[in-house]
Design a protein around this motif. Structure first.
Motif, PDB file in Angstrom:
ATOM      1  N   MET A 179      22.820  52.277  43.587  1.00  0.00           N
ATOM      2  CA  MET A 179      24.283  52.262  43.582  1.00  0.00           C
ATOM      3  C   MET A 179      24.843  53.062  44.754  1.00  0.00           C
ATOM      4  O   MET A 179      25.797  52.631  45.420  1.00  0.00           O
ATOM      5  CB  MET A 179      24.803  52.805  42.245  1.00  0.00           C
ATOM      6  CG  MET A 179      24.621  51.827  41.085  1.00  0.00           C
ATOM      7  SD  MET A 179      24.722  52.631  39.462  1.00  0.00           S
ATOM      8  CE  MET A 179      26.318  53.447  39.557  1.00  0.00           C
ATOM      9  N   LEU A 180      24.263  54.235  45.008  1.00  0.00           N
ATOM     10  CA  LEU A 180      24.712  55.049  46.146  1.00  0.00           C
ATOM     11  C   LEU A 180      24.432  54.334  47.463  1.00  0.00           C
ATOM     12  O   LEU A 180      25.247  54.373  48.390  1.00  0.00           O
ATOM     13  CB  LEU A 180      24.004  56.413  46.127  1.00  0.00           C
ATOM     14  CG  LEU A 180      24.398  57.365  44.991  1.00  0.00           C
ATOM     15  CD1 LEU A 180      23.546  58.627  45.050  1.00  0.00           C
ATOM     16  CD2 LEU A 180      25.880  57.713  45.064  1.00  0.00           C
ATOM     17  N   PHE A 181      23.277  53.669  47.531  1.00  0.00           N
ATOM     18  CA  PHE A 181      22.934  52.905  48.730  1.00  0.00           C
ATOM     19  C   PHE A 181      23.911  51.757  48.942  1.00  0.00           C
ATOM     20  O   PHE A 181      24.388  51.530  50.062  1.00  0.00           O
ATOM     21  CB  PHE A 181      21.505  52.367  48.606  1.00  0.00           C
ATOM     22  CG  PHE A 181      21.109  51.444  49.739  1.00  0.00           C
ATOM     23  CD1 PHE A 181      20.819  51.955  50.994  1.00  0.00           C
ATOM     24  CD2 PHE A 181      21.049  50.074  49.544  1.00  0.00           C
ATOM     25  CE1 PHE A 181      20.464  51.109  52.048  1.00  0.00           C
ATOM     26  CE2 PHE A 181      20.699  49.220  50.580  1.00  0.00           C
ATOM     27  CZ  PHE A 181      20.402  49.734  51.841  1.00  0.00           C
ATOM     28  N   LYS A 236      27.709  49.329  52.231  1.00  0.00           N
ATOM     29  CA  LYS A 236      28.459  48.091  51.999  1.00  0.00           C
ATOM     30  C   LYS A 236      28.994  47.530  53.316  1.00  0.00           C
ATOM     31  O   LYS A 236      29.400  48.267  54.211  1.00  0.00           O
ATOM     32  CB  LYS A 236      29.617  48.324  51.026  1.00  0.00           C
ATOM     33  CG  LYS A 236      30.699  49.288  51.510  1.00  0.00           C
ATOM     34  CD  LYS A 236      31.769  49.441  50.448  1.00  0.00           C
ATOM     35  CE  LYS A 236      32.898  50.352  50.901  1.00  0.00           C
ATOM     36  NZ  LYS A 236      32.463  51.725  51.127  1.00  0.00           N
ATOM     37  N   THR A 237      28.976  46.213  53.415  1.00  0.00           N
ATOM     38  CA  THR A 237      29.505  45.539  54.596  1.00  0.00           C
ATOM     39  C   THR A 237      31.007  45.396  54.464  1.00  0.00           C
ATOM     40  O   THR A 237      31.572  45.625  53.398  1.00  0.00           O
ATOM     41  CB  THR A 237      28.866  44.150  54.749  1.00  0.00           C
ATOM     42  OG1 THR A 237      29.189  43.359  53.589  1.00  0.00           O
ATOM     43  CG2 THR A 237      27.355  44.265  54.861  1.00  0.00           C
ATOM     44  N   SER A 238      31.669  45.016  55.529  1.00  0.00           N
ATOM     45  CA  SER A 238      33.109  44.811  55.462  1.00  0.00           C
ATOM     46  C   SER A 238      33.408  43.710  54.455  1.00  0.00           C
ATOM     47  O   SER A 238      32.730  42.686  54.404  1.00  0.00           O
ATOM     48  CB  SER A 238      33.654  44.409  56.838  1.00  0.00           C
ATOM     49  OG  SER A 238      33.005  43.245  57.308  1.00  0.00           O
ATOM     50  N   GLY A 245      25.179  45.271  44.436  1.00  0.00           N
ATOM     51  CA  GLY A 245      24.714  44.095  45.169  1.00  0.00           C
ATOM     52  C   GLY A 245      25.864  43.302  45.760  1.00  0.00           C
ATOM     53  O   GLY A 245      25.751  42.764  46.872  1.00  0.00           O
ATOM     54  N   GLY A 246      26.970  43.254  45.032  1.00  0.00           N
ATOM     55  CA  GLY A 246      28.160  42.577  45.551  1.00  0.00           C
ATOM     56  C   GLY A 246      28.704  43.268  46.786  1.00  0.00           C
ATOM     57  O   GLY A 246      29.087  42.615  47.761  1.00  0.00           O
ATOM     58  N   LEU A 247      28.727  44.607  46.756  1.00  0.00           N
ATOM     59  CA  LEU A 247      29.201  45.363  47.920  1.00  0.00           C
ATOM     60  C   LEU A 247      28.333  45.084  49.135  1.00  0.00           C
ATOM     61  O   LEU A 247      28.832  44.922  50.248  1.00  0.00           O
ATOM     62  CB  LEU A 247      29.194  46.860  47.600  1.00  0.00           C
ATOM     63  CG  LEU A 247      30.137  47.350  46.493  1.00  0.00           C
ATOM     64  CD1 LEU A 247      29.953  48.839  46.258  1.00  0.00           C
ATOM     65  CD2 LEU A 247      31.593  47.046  46.831  1.00  0.00           C
ATOM     66  N   LEU A 248      27.008  45.039  48.915  1.00  0.00           N
ATOM     67  CA  LEU A 248      26.083  44.760  50.015  1.00  0.00           C
ATOM     68  C   LEU A 248      26.227  43.325  50.527  1.00  0.00           C
ATOM     69  O   LEU A 248      25.857  43.027  51.664  1.00  0.00           O
ATOM     70  CB  LEU A 248      24.639  44.989  49.559  1.00  0.00           C
ATOM     71  CG  LEU A 248      24.236  46.450  49.304  1.00  0.00           C
ATOM     72  CD1 LEU A 248      22.868  46.514  48.634  1.00  0.00           C
ATOM     73  CD2 LEU A 248      24.232  47.236  50.605  1.00  0.00           C
ATOM     74  N   GLY A 251      34.373  42.793  47.719  1.00  0.00           N
ATOM     75  CA  GLY A 251      35.113  44.017  47.454  1.00  0.00           C
ATOM     76  C   GLY A 251      34.833  44.565  46.062  1.00  0.00           C
ATOM     77  O   GLY A 251      34.303  43.874  45.188  1.00  0.00           O
ATOM     78  N   TYR A 252      35.219  45.837  45.827  1.00  0.00           N
ATOM     79  CA  TYR A 252      34.959  46.496  44.555  1.00  0.00           C
ATOM     80  C   TYR A 252      35.513  45.710  43.369  1.00  0.00           C
ATOM     81  O   TYR A 252      34.804  45.437  42.398  1.00  0.00           O
ATOM     82  CB  TYR A 252      35.583  47.902  44.545  1.00  0.00           C
ATOM     83  CG  TYR A 252      34.767  48.944  45.264  1.00  0.00           C
ATOM     84  CD1 TYR A 252      33.657  49.535  44.662  1.00  0.00           C
ATOM     85  CD2 TYR A 252      35.111  49.351  46.545  1.00  0.00           C
ATOM     86  CE1 TYR A 252      32.915  50.503  45.320  1.00  0.00           C
ATOM     87  CE2 TYR A 252      34.373  50.311  47.221  1.00  0.00           C
ATOM     88  CZ  TYR A 252      33.280  50.892  46.599  1.00  0.00           C
ATOM     89  OH  TYR A 252      32.537  51.846  47.259  1.00  0.00           O
TER      90      TYR A 252
END
Length: 277
Positions: free
Chosen positions: A134-136, A141-143, A181-184, A188-189
């Motif tokens: 989660m921290l990673f 996270k990409t734009s 995984g969605g952030l990566l 968006g959050y």
């Protein structure tokens, strides 16, 4: 008949943790050891209260669910998902692509997972590594290319589905794996969280239904009040927890939940070592 207090406590734990990135399975296994509530009956009870949590999410996202099924009109739901109609808006294929990897892998590895990974120590490992992931995900996270669920692409849905496979390890957390995984994946959050909750419904219905078919013979009339109490408590608590979590995530992101996991793992490890369990 089991103690009703146990049903209430486990129902609260399930409702609070099922959709937060802290692992409900891990919490229920650890709490079961503390409450001395383990075995086949406890396993069946966990399935029942999971269904209560699923119902809560279905109530919150009922408009979106009807839209996915081609019924109803797009409008905001209880989770604040604006559901803006766009040419490539979220459809059932997104859900299928995100659920298929974990469903297939979970079916293939089911015996191994239930035989070797449902212990306190494996849960502690899942809590730690899930928190690290989660921290990673938050730091790397990409734009954001998808600020809303209707902007999520099929490719992003597949990526999220592959990350969801990490949650087959008890303690890792399905919502933690899918949101990070969605952030990566460039989501968006808010969109990642809403999508995580939506794909939780078929995932949990399939998993709970499969387990319930295998263990329904452990149910009997004398346990009705116990099981119904846990189901209702999990439903009500999950209803509040999901809406509250969406607001908390906008303010605090994932890091506090990751740190909580580390603290919980450390405290329970000390408990296990001291008690010799």
């Amino acid at each position: 008949m089991h103690n009703i207090l146990t049903a209430v406590v486990q129902g609260i734990i399930e409702g609070l943790t099922e959709f937060l990135p802290v692992s409900s399975t891990g919490h229920l296994i650890l709490a079961g050891k503390l409450l001395n509530f383990t075995g086949d009956k406890a396993d069946t009870f966990e399935i029942i209260i999971q269904l209560g949590a699923i119902l809560a999410v279905a109530v919150i996202y009922w408009r979106r669910i009807l839209n996915l099924l081609g019924i109803g009109r797009l409008s905001p739901d209880l989770a604040g998902d604006q559901q803006e109609q766009q040419p490539g808006r979220l459809n059932l294929l997104h859900i299928i692509l995100a659920c298929l990897p974990a469903m297939v892998l979970g079916l293939v590895l089911h015996s191994f997972i239930t035989s070797y990974l449902f212990s306190a120590y494996t849960v502690l490992i899942g809590l730690v590594f899930g928190g690290i992931f989660m921290l990673f995900g938050e730091s790397s996270k990409t734009s954001s290319q998808a600020s809303g669920v209707d902007q999520i692409t099929y490719k992003q849905a597949i990526y999220i589905g592959l990350f969801q496979c990490l949650a087959l390890w008890p303690g890792f957390s399905r919502s933690g794996a899918t949101i990070a995984g969605g952030l990566l994946s460039g989501v968006g959050y808010r969109a990642a969280t809403n999508f995580s909750f939506l794909i939780a419904i078929p995932m949990m219905v399939a998993a709970s239904g499969y387990e319930l078919l295998k263990s329904y013979n452990t149910l009997n009339a004398s346990d009705a009040v116990f099981f119904i109490t846990g189901f209702l408590v999990a439903f009500v608590v999950a209803l509040v927890a999901v809406i509250s979590f969406l607001k908390l995530l906008e303010r605090f992101k994932l890091a506090p939940f990751a740190y909580y996991r580390f603290v919980l793992a450390a405290v329970f490890l000390v408990y296990l070592l001291v008690t010799g369990n």
